[in-house]
Write an enzyme that holds these catalytic residues in place. Structure first.
Site, mmCIF file in Angstrom:
data_model
loop_
_atom_site.group_PDB
_atom_site.id
_atom_site.type_symbol
_atom_site.label_atom_id
_atom_site.label_comp_id
_atom_site.label_asym_id
_atom_site.label_seq_id
_atom_site.Cartn_x
_atom_site.Cartn_y
_atom_site.Cartn_z
ATOM 1 N N GLU A 87 0.506 -1.287 -0.013
ATOM 2 C CA GLU A 87 -0.231 -0.009 0.272
ATOM 3 C C GLU A 87 0.629 1.450 -0.021
ATOM 4 O O GLU A 87 0.496 2.141 -0.114
ATOM 5 C CB GLU A 87 -0.819 -0.611 1.495
ATOM 6 N N GLU A 122 7.125 -21.751 7.647
ATOM 7 C CA GLU A 122 7.454 -21.449 8.937
ATOM 8 C C GLU A 122 8.882 -22.039 10.139
ATOM 9 O O GLU A 122 9.067 -21.732 10.367
ATOM 10 C CB GLU A 122 6.283 -20.920 9.367
#
Length: 303
Positions: free
Chosen positions: A76, A107
């Site tokens: 953004e 992960e």
């Protein structure tokens, strides 16, 4: 804490309204948990602002929900603040494919975290924010350790107190939101807390870097009709000018909001506005203050 069991052990026996009220009640705890961490958030913002001033970058690193939130905030920044995509980057365990499909097994690799940070070319001018609700995600710990080896400043964003992230971060932001309504589902309160903190980090750092005038996003990129309309409205709000005057200045400024505002308020050409902004390091308010003595007046206060 993030793996603890909440007191709502009869959740499956509750009505829809009761479940919604419980979730809402627990969500209300999040802003207060974030508020308590403002001193640490402030430290992190100052690090990021310093990095930007030296041409450095901001990296968010995470896995699962944490990684997706980091990528979201990074993506953004270019349209909102007019920065290049390289300035704020999101790195997620498992790569871009993990944005759409669960890739939790990735992960567990500390080595992958180290490798991804190395491939991104992280260096001494950069800041790396490791995001992990538990504070023990191997991928994130490896990423922060590698970032430190490369001389970068490091920040940990975690929802557990006294986590393993403490050993790998210069600053640790730890909004402790308590057990999730649905045990272990850290996409809920923990994810909400992380999103709030990321909003604060990027937005405040951009304001402090001259990307905002008054409360207006004056460096936005008008890449579609909606954003072009917003850009013209911002020029009008900042200057009090007419729609026609905003359009003319916007065109003369090459479709950029900042110089258009300076042109109108300082009564100067696009070239002069760009020169003033260059001297002021991109800060509109400072550019106008510098222009005032030259034109024998004072800065116009934005509305």
């Amino acid at each position: 804490m993030t793996e603890a069991r909440s007191p709502y052990t009869d959740l499956d026996a509750r009505s829809t309204r009761e479940i919604l009220e419980i979730i809402n009640q627990e969500d209300a705890r999040v802003p207060e948990a974030v508020r308590r961490e403002i001193p640490k958030i402030e430290q992190a913002v100052e690090m990021i602002v310093e990095a930007f001033s030296q041409g450095g970058r901001l990296f968010y690193v995470g896995a699962g929900t944490s990684g997706r939130l980091g990528v979201l905030d990074a993506s953004e920044c270019p349209p909102t603040f007019g920065v290049p995509p390289e300035q704020v980057q999101g790195i997620i365990a498992g790569g871009d494919g993990a944005l759409r499909r669960s890739s939790e097994e990735t992960e567990d690799s500390r080595q992958d975290g180290e490798k991804d940070v190395a491939q991104a070319g992280v260096g001494p001018r950069d800041v790396v924010v490791g995001i992990a609700a538990s504070g023990r995600t191997p991928y994130v710990l490896g990423a922060l350790a590698e970032a430190r080896r490369r001389g970068a400043r490091t920040v940990g964003l975690v929802c557990n107190p006294d986590s393993e992230l403490d050993d790998h971060a210069d600053v640790v932001i730890a909004p402790v939101v308590g057990p999730e309504v649905l045990m272990g589902s850290t996409r809920m309160k923990a994810g909400t807390a992380q999103k709030l903190v990321l909003n604060m980090l990027s937005t405040t750092a951009m304001i402090r870097s001259g990307k905002v005038y008054s409360n207006l996003m004056v460096d936005l990129q008008a890449t579609n009709e909606k954003l072009r309309v917003r850009a013209l409205r911002i020029i009008q709000m900042a200057t009090g000018c007419s729609p026609g005057e905003a359009e003319r200045a916007f065109q003369e400024a090459g479709g950029r909001v900042k110089p258009a505002i300076v042109m109108i308020l300082a009564g100067c050409s696009a070239a002069e506005a760009n020169a003033l902004l260059e001297e002021a390091g991109g800060f509109v308010r400072l550019a106008l203050e510098r222009a005032a003595p030259r034109r024998g007046g004072t800065e116009t206060t934005p509305s």
